[in-house]
Design an enzyme around this catalytic site. Structure first.
Site, PDB file in Angstrom:
ATOM      1  N   HIS A 198       3.556 -22.888 -11.198  1.00 34.14           N
ATOM      2  CA  HIS A 198       3.351 -22.486 -12.923  1.00 34.14           C
ATOM      3  C   HIS A 198       3.273 -21.261 -12.978  1.00 34.14           C
ATOM      4  CE1 HIS A 198      -0.757 -22.763 -13.903  1.00 34.14           C
ATOM      5  NE2 HIS A 198      -0.997 -23.619 -13.208  1.00 34.14           N
TER       6      HIS A 198
ATOM      7  N   HIS B 107      -1.713 -35.329 -14.078  1.00 35.33           N
ATOM      8  CA  HIS B 107      -2.227 -34.042 -14.045  1.00 35.33           C
ATOM      9  C   HIS B 107      -3.858 -34.269 -14.280  1.00 35.33           C
ATOM     10  CE1 HIS B 107      -3.568 -30.279 -16.144  1.00 35.33           C
ATOM     11  NE2 HIS B 107      -3.154 -29.786 -15.091  1.00 35.33           N
TER      12      HIS B 107
END
Length: 406
Positions: free
Chosen positions: A186, A288
């Site tokens: 990311h 997450h």
């Protein structure tokens, strides 16, 4: 059982000591805020929850929603969820901030209802498939990776848009094939689809457990290109909210693993529905955890225990020492697995005196050497959202050579 009080608590916590992503290994942020909520009832039972998404703003949103709940029956969890959701409609789509506020309250409602019944939350969710949850930890360095293995973990995550392939080649060579490795790509800066595909091709010989967020979350067309270019498992979704936020990823077959953040997604009520949609499409779930505090982690453990398509839980090997001081019970980890608690509710309560010792502070990412190191040389001040790799031939040829040698 009527709700009498809804109280948000926002505090500042220290950063984790190391993340998988940051270019130079350590946490990219100097600190983070946590937002908790406590709901009290007229029967003396209370519940706690946690919301993320932008904790300072989420705390204000919880306070704004509170009057809707006072006097309502706390047992009507899903109906209260919809009451709050409809109440936000005048503000447009409020994203992870709105979902974070609703989700914190929803989490606290599940906690207090389970406490009232004297059972753990996982029992209210239909029982459990497992009494412990396998976890992976972040490791940006070989030293941390070896420490995690010595502590009993058999799964690690490393990454960064700068040197992920080289890290994985090193880890695989030094740690062997028995350790599961995940790769986080990311941003910022996010990779373009072409560069993500080139990076993933360098990862393929090392067979990572999954590749996380190879392109920006808005770039569904880019994710389709990545999906078509590799057979490696793809994971995404930590920045999304609500059941509808996951429809495209799941129904279009763009991911093998979804990663709902238990503080941002909209609460346990939404997690259940997302997991069911994922199950219907043979997609696994690996929530997450990132910057979340301990209450949301407890919610993740109960959730993972109760669903058939749970893959793995995310943790830091070491975290800010105050994490265990703000709650009544620290998470129990044995041999790389988190133990599912049997205590009523989520199995945890807030130590409000300790929370009060850490008033909230500034909570946006302003930069810093580690944060900016992933940008191409000389471009960090631009703060662009995505960026194509420069000196591309040199970059990918060098990584390819290291991967073959490994």
């Amino acid at each position: 059982m009527r709700i009498t009080l809804v109280t948000p608590y926002v505090m500042q916590a220290g950063a984790p000591t190391e993340t998988s992503w940051s270019a130079q290994g350590m946490s990219a942020a100097g600190s983070r805020n946590w937002c908790f909520v406590r709901i009290d009832t007229d029967e003396g039972v209370h519940g706690v929850g946690e919301g993320s998404g932008w904790p300072l703003v989420v705390g204000a949103a919880i306070a704004d929603l509170a009057p809707l709940l006072i006097g309502e029956d706390a047992r009507n969890i899903d109906q209260l969820w919809h009451r709050m959701f409809v109440a936000q409609m005048g503000h447009g789509q409020t994203g992870v901030v709105g979902a974070g506020a609703i989700g914190a309250i929803d989490m606290a409602l599940w906690d207090l209802n389970a406490k009232a019944l004297g059972v753990p939350v996982w029992r209210m969710l239909g029982g459990r498939f497992r009494d412990r949850i396998r976890a992976y930890v972040h490791a940006s360095s070989l030293e941390t990776a070896r420490g995690a293995i010595n502590a009993g973990f058999t799964a690690l995550k490393t990454g960064n848009v700068t040197d992920a392939a080289a890290k994985i080649a090193l880890f695989r060579r030094e740690l062997g094939d028995e350790i599961d490795l995940a790769v986080d790509l990311h941003g910022p800066p996010w990779l373009t689809a072409a560069d993500a595909i080139a990076t993933i091709r360098q990862l393929e010989p090392h067979q990572p457990m999954f590749v996380e967020e190879p392109v920006p979350p808005e770039d569904l067309d880019g994710l389709k290109r990545v999906r078509a270019a590799t057979d490696l498992p793809i994971a995404a979704g930590e920045r999304l909210a609500l059941l509808w936020g996951y429809r495209a990823l799941i129904e279009q077959g763009l991911v093998d693993i979804i990663q709902p953040d238990t503080g941002r997604v909209g609460g346990i009520s939404q997690l259940r529905k997302i997991a069911a949609l994922a199950e219907a499409h043979f997609v696994q779930v690996a929530p997450h955890s990132g910057t979340l505090g301990p209450v949301a982690e407890y919610a993740a453990i109960h959730f993972l225990a109760s669903i058939p398509n749970a893959l793995i839980h995310e943790r830091f090997l070491t975290d800010w020492p105050g994490r265990d001081r703000v709650v009544s019970h620290p998470i129990d980890v044995v041999d790389g697995h988190v133990i599912v608690p049997d205590r009523p509710g989520l199995g945890v309560d807030l130590i409000l005196e300790e929370v009060a010792r850490h008033p909230p502070g500034h909570n946006v990412q302003a930069g810093g050497e580690r944060y900016l190191a992933a940008y191409a040389a000389g471009t960090a001040d631009e703060r662009v959202y995505f960026q194509a790799r420069r000196a591309r031939a040199s970059q990918f040829k060098s990584i390819e050579g290291e991967a073959r040698e490994g």
